[in-house]
Design a protein around this motif. Structure first.
Motif, PDB file in Angstrom:
ATOM      1  N   ILE A 131      -2.883 -34.284  43.184  1.00 14.16           N
ATOM      2  CA  ILE A 131      -2.637 -33.595  44.444  1.00 14.16           C
ATOM      3  C   ILE A 131      -1.915 -32.271  44.170  1.00 14.16           C
ATOM      4  O   ILE A 131      -1.368 -32.062  43.090  1.00 14.16           O
ATOM      5  CB  ILE A 131      -1.820 -34.513  45.399  1.00 14.16           C
ATOM      6  CG1 ILE A 131      -1.928 -34.056  46.849  1.00 14.16           C
ATOM      7  CG2 ILE A 131      -0.372 -34.635  44.939  1.00 14.16           C
ATOM      8  CD1 ILE A 131      -1.430 -35.106  47.846  1.00 14.16           C
ATOM      9  N   ARG A 132      -1.924 -31.368  45.127  1.00 10.80           N
ATOM     10  CA  ARG A 132      -1.168 -30.113  45.017  1.00 10.80           C
ATOM     11  C   ARG A 132       0.148 -30.281  45.771  1.00 10.80           C
ATOM     12  O   ARG A 132       0.227 -31.058  46.720  1.00 10.80           O
ATOM     13  CB  ARG A 132      -1.956 -28.954  45.632  1.00 10.80           C
ATOM     14  CG  ARG A 132      -3.214 -28.616  44.846  1.00 10.80           C
ATOM     15  CD  ARG A 132      -4.029 -27.490  45.478  1.00 10.80           C
ATOM     16  NE  ARG A 132      -4.440 -27.846  46.824  1.00 10.80           N
ATOM     17  CZ  ARG A 132      -4.227 -27.085  47.906  1.00 10.80           C
ATOM     18  NH1 ARG A 132      -3.616 -25.932  47.831  1.00 10.80           N
ATOM     19  NH2 ARG A 132      -4.648 -27.493  49.104  1.00 10.80           N
ATOM     20  N   ALA A 133       1.177 -29.530  45.345  1.00 10.42           N
ATOM     21  CA  ALA A 133       2.483 -29.689  45.987  1.00 10.42           C
ATOM     22  C   ALA A 133       3.292 -28.407  45.962  1.00 10.42           C
ATOM     23  O   ALA A 133       3.124 -27.551  45.091  1.00 10.42           O
ATOM     24  CB  ALA A 133       3.273 -30.794  45.296  1.00 10.42           C
ATOM     25  N   HIS A 134       4.170 -28.316  46.938  1.00  7.92           N
ATOM     26  CA  HIS A 134       5.131 -27.224  47.066  1.00  7.92           C
ATOM     27  C   HIS A 134       6.529 -27.865  47.089  1.00  7.92           C
ATOM     28  O   HIS A 134       7.113 -28.064  48.150  1.00  7.92           O
ATOM     29  CB  HIS A 134       4.851 -26.453  48.363  1.00  7.92           C
ATOM     30  CG  HIS A 134       5.751 -25.298  48.602  1.00  7.92           C
ATOM     31  ND1 HIS A 134       5.559 -24.071  48.026  1.00  7.92           N
ATOM     32  CD2 HIS A 134       6.867 -25.196  49.345  1.00  7.92           C
ATOM     33  CE1 HIS A 134       6.516 -23.251  48.426  1.00  7.92           C
ATOM     34  NE2 HIS A 134       7.321 -23.917  49.225  1.00  7.92           N
ATOM     35  N   PRO A 135       7.062 -28.260  45.917  1.00  9.96           N
ATOM     36  CA  PRO A 135       8.359 -28.936  45.887  1.00  9.96           C
ATOM     37  C   PRO A 135       9.517 -27.979  45.621  1.00  9.96           C
ATOM     38  O   PRO A 135       9.336 -26.897  45.060  1.00  9.96           O
ATOM     39  CB  PRO A 135       8.206 -29.900  44.704  1.00  9.96           C
ATOM     40  CG  PRO A 135       7.337 -29.130  43.747  1.00  9.96           C
ATOM     41  CD  PRO A 135       6.379 -28.345  44.626  1.00  9.96           C
ATOM     42  N   GLY A 166       3.837 -23.305  38.627  1.00 11.01           N
ATOM     43  CA  GLY A 166       2.522 -23.340  38.001  1.00 11.01           C
ATOM     44  C   GLY A 166       2.221 -24.629  37.255  1.00 11.01           C
ATOM     45  O   GLY A 166       1.206 -24.728  36.570  1.00 11.01           O
ATOM     46  N   GLY A 167       3.086 -25.630  37.411  1.00 11.62           N
ATOM     47  CA  GLY A 167       2.893 -26.904  36.722  1.00 11.62           C
ATOM     48  C   GLY A 167       1.685 -27.664  37.230  1.00 11.62           C
ATOM     49  O   GLY A 167       1.038 -27.263  38.202  1.00 11.62           O
ATOM     50  N   ALA A 217      11.052 -36.055  39.461  1.00 15.01           N
ATOM     51  CA  ALA A 217      10.217 -37.258  39.550  1.00 15.01           C
ATOM     52  C   ALA A 217       8.990 -36.987  40.418  1.00 15.01           C
ATOM     53  O   ALA A 217       7.882 -37.436  40.097  1.00 15.01           O
ATOM     54  CB  ALA A 217      11.024 -38.426  40.105  1.00 15.01           C
ATOM     55  N   VAL A 218       9.160 -36.253  41.502  1.00 15.35           N
ATOM     56  CA  VAL A 218       8.025 -35.922  42.371  1.00 15.35           C
ATOM     57  C   VAL A 218       7.032 -35.041  41.611  1.00 15.35           C
ATOM     58  O   VAL A 218       5.827 -35.276  41.659  1.00 15.35           O
ATOM     59  CB  VAL A 218       8.509 -35.232  43.663  1.00 15.35           C
ATOM     60  CG1 VAL A 218       7.336 -34.730  44.489  1.00 15.35           C
ATOM     61  CG2 VAL A 218       9.381 -36.181  44.479  1.00 15.35           C
ATOM     62  N   ALA A 219       7.539 -34.051  40.878  1.00 20.29           N
ATOM     63  CA  ALA A 219       6.657 -33.176  40.102  1.00 20.29           C
ATOM     64  C   ALA A 219       5.877 -33.973  39.065  1.00 20.29           C
ATOM     65  O   ALA A 219       4.689 -33.706  38.826  1.00 20.29           O
ATOM     66  CB  ALA A 219       7.470 -32.065  39.439  1.00 20.29           C
ATOM     67  N   GLU A 250      16.474 -23.258  38.705  1.00 17.92           N
ATOM     68  CA  GLU A 250      15.986 -23.792  37.428  1.00 17.92           C
ATOM     69  C   GLU A 250      14.805 -24.731  37.638  1.00 17.92           C
ATOM     70  O   GLU A 250      13.825 -24.692  36.886  1.00 17.92           O
ATOM     71  CB  GLU A 250      17.110 -24.519  36.691  1.00 17.92           C
ATOM     72  CG  GLU A 250      18.160 -23.590  36.128  1.00 17.92           C
ATOM     73  CD  GLU A 250      19.377 -24.332  35.594  1.00 17.92           C
ATOM     74  OE1 GLU A 250      19.321 -25.572  35.437  1.00 17.92           O
ATOM     75  OE2 GLU A 250      20.392 -23.661  35.344  1.00 17.92           O
ATOM     76  N   PHE A 251      14.899 -25.579  38.658  1.00 19.97           N
ATOM     77  CA  PHE A 251      13.781 -26.472  38.972  1.00 19.97           C
ATOM     78  C   PHE A 251      12.525 -25.650  39.256  1.00 19.97           C
ATOM     79  O   PHE A 251      11.447 -25.927  38.718  1.00 19.97           O
ATOM     80  CB  PHE A 251      14.105 -27.360  40.180  1.00 19.97           C
ATOM     81  CG  PHE A 251      12.911 -28.127  40.669  1.00 19.97           C
ATOM     82  CD1 PHE A 251      12.588 -29.348  40.105  1.00 19.97           C
ATOM     83  CD2 PHE A 251      12.089 -27.617  41.662  1.00 19.97           C
ATOM     84  CE1 PHE A 251      11.461 -30.048  40.521  1.00 19.97           C
ATOM     85  CE2 PHE A 251      10.970 -28.305  42.096  1.00 19.97           C
ATOM     86  CZ  PHE A 251      10.656 -29.526  41.517  1.00 19.97           C
ATOM     87  N   ALA A 252      12.662 -24.640  40.120  1.00 22.05           N
ATOM     88  CA  ALA A 252      11.509 -23.825  40.512  1.00 22.05           C
ATOM     89  C   ALA A 252      10.883 -23.120  39.309  1.00 22.05           C
ATOM     90  O   ALA A 252       9.657 -23.100  39.166  1.00 22.05           O
ATOM     91  CB  ALA A 252      11.921 -22.816  41.577  1.00 22.05           C
ATOM     92  N   LEU A 253      11.712 -22.574  38.449  1.00 17.19           N
ATOM     93  CA  LEU A 253      11.190 -21.868  37.277  1.00 17.19           C
ATOM     94  C   LEU A 253      10.544 -22.835  36.283  1.00 17.19           C
ATOM     95  O   LEU A 253       9.517 -22.516  35.682  1.00 17.19           O
ATOM     96  CB  LEU A 253      12.306 -21.069  36.606  1.00 17.19           C
ATOM     97  CG  LEU A 253      12.842 -19.894  37.425  1.00 17.19           C
ATOM     98  CD1 LEU A 253      14.053 -19.284  36.727  1.00 17.19           C
ATOM     99  CD2 LEU A 253      11.760 -18.855  37.689  1.00 17.19           C
ATOM    100  N   ARG A 254      11.136 -24.006  36.138  1.00 16.96           N
ATOM    101  CA  ARG A 254      10.619 -25.004  35.194  1.00 16.96           C
ATOM    102  C   ARG A 254       9.258 -25.563  35.640  1.00 16.96           C
ATOM    103  O   ARG A 254       8.390 -25.843  34.826  1.00 16.96           O
ATOM    104  CB  ARG A 254      11.639 -26.136  35.045  1.00 16.96           C
ATOM    105  CG  ARG A 254      11.341 -27.132  33.963  1.00 16.96           C
ATOM    106  CD  ARG A 254      12.503 -28.075  33.700  1.00 16.96           C
ATOM    107  NE  ARG A 254      12.915 -28.869  34.843  1.00 16.96           N
ATOM    108  CZ  ARG A 254      14.033 -28.667  35.552  1.00 16.96           C
ATOM    109  NH1 ARG A 254      14.875 -27.708  35.243  1.00 16.96           N
ATOM    110  NH2 ARG A 254      14.330 -29.444  36.587  1.00 16.96           N
TER     111      ARG A 254
END
Length: 114
Positions: free
Chosen positions: A37-41, A66-67, A27-29, A59-63
């Motif tokens: 904004i830019r984010a590091h989630p 670069g989004g 949801a944050v992504a 899996e979250f990180a890979l998905r």
């Protein structure tokens, strides 16, 4: 709704990038994608979840890597040094290295841990 409000407040205050990790980070992504904004989630996990938690975090990180047009730098996110054991931390570091990802962790949350 909460992520949207927080992003709006950060943008209004001049913040251009934030780091966050806990749960429901998809949801944050999605909000980051909308608002510019830019984010590091990272999707947090605890050792009590076993390797499933670590896998979900990866899996979250890979998905999301670069989004949002490159504005998201996603990371596996072991919660903290007192909630994730050394075996899980080592496994996370190896996975992050293998996939070229950073790691997001609460390293020092209070004076007792400094």
């Amino acid at each position: 709704m909460g992520a949207r409000l927080v992003c709006a407040e950060m943008i209004r205050g001049g913040v251009t990038c934030f780091a966050d990790h806990y749960f429901a980070m998809d949801a944050v992504a999605a909000v980051v994608e909308e608002c510019g904004i830019r984010a590091h989630p990272g999707e947090a996990y605890f050792s009590s979840q076993g390797s499933r938690g670590r896998g979900k975090s990866l899996e979250f990180a890979l998905r999301h890597r670069g989004g949002a047009g490159g504005r998201i730098t996603a990371a596996p996110a072991p919660h903290a040094l007192y909630t994730v054991d050394e075996t899980e931390l080592t496994a996370t570091a190896e996975l992050a290295r293998a996939h070229g990802l950073p790691v997001h962790i609460h390293a020092v949350e209070n004076r007792a841990l400094r």
